[in-house]
Design a protein around this motif. Structure first.
Motif, PDB file in Angstrom:
ATOM      1  N   PRO A 168      54.377  39.708  33.735  1.00 29.97           N
ATOM      2  CA  PRO A 168      55.483  38.810  34.111  1.00 29.97           C
ATOM      3  C   PRO A 168      54.977  37.539  34.791  1.00 29.97           C
ATOM      4  CG  PRO A 168      55.930  41.071  34.794  1.00 29.97           C
ATOM      5  CD  PRO A 168      54.503  41.035  34.315  1.00 29.97           C
ATOM      6  N   MET A 169      55.647  36.436  34.503  1.00 30.94           N
ATOM      7  CA  MET A 169      55.346  35.122  35.095  1.00 30.94           C
ATOM      8  C   MET A 169      53.958  34.612  34.720  1.00 30.94           C
ATOM      9  SD  MET A 169      58.262  34.687  36.480  1.00 30.94           S
ATOM     10  CE  MET A 169      58.065  33.219  37.444  1.00 30.94           C
ATOM     11  N   ALA A 170      53.365  35.155  33.670  1.00 31.95           N
ATOM     12  CA  ALA A 170      52.007  34.766  33.279  1.00 31.95           C
ATOM     13  C   ALA A 170      52.016  33.412  32.576  1.00 31.95           C
ATOM     14  CB  ALA A 170      51.401  35.819  32.367  1.00 31.95           C
ATOM     15  N   GLU A 171      50.953  32.676  32.759  1.00 28.60           N
ATOM     16  CA  GLU A 171      50.700  31.444  32.025  1.00 28.60           C
ATOM     17  C   GLU A 171      49.294  31.524  31.466  1.00 28.60           C
ATOM     18  OE1 GLU A 171      51.250  28.002  34.423  1.00 28.60           O
ATOM     19  OE2 GLU A 171      53.297  28.528  34.983  1.00 28.60           O
ATOM     20  N   GLY A 172      49.029  30.805  30.414  1.00 27.47           N
ATOM     21  CA  GLY A 172      47.676  30.808  29.887  1.00 27.47           C
ATOM     22  C   GLY A 172      47.647  30.493  28.414  1.00 27.47           C
TER      23      GLY A 172
END
Length: 72
Positions: free
Chosen positions: A36-40
């Protein structure tokens, strides 16, 4: 699900995340693999086969479908 589809004439070299399905030439990253809430980013490396004519265009399709459940 995040999905990358390679066109005919390209061969997957490597992918840093997800699973590759050879028959459909598709790289898939399932949502449980993304916190959850990951960026990349993820990297897909492919080679152009020798039987592709010079000057031809190749299109790689990438799509994403990510839903956030809401509490009612």
């Amino acid at each position: 699900v995040f999905k990358v589809e390679l066109p005919e004439g390209m061969t997957l070299n490597k992918v840093d995340k997800g699973q590759f399905t050879k028959g459909s030439k598709t790289v898939t990253i399932a949502i449980p693999m993304v916190p959850p809430m990951a960026e990349g980013a993820f990297v897909v490396t492919a080679d152009v086969n020798g039987n592709v004519q010079e000057g031809s265009q190749m299109v790689v399709n990438a799509s994403g479908n990510y839903t956030v459940p809401t509490v009612v």
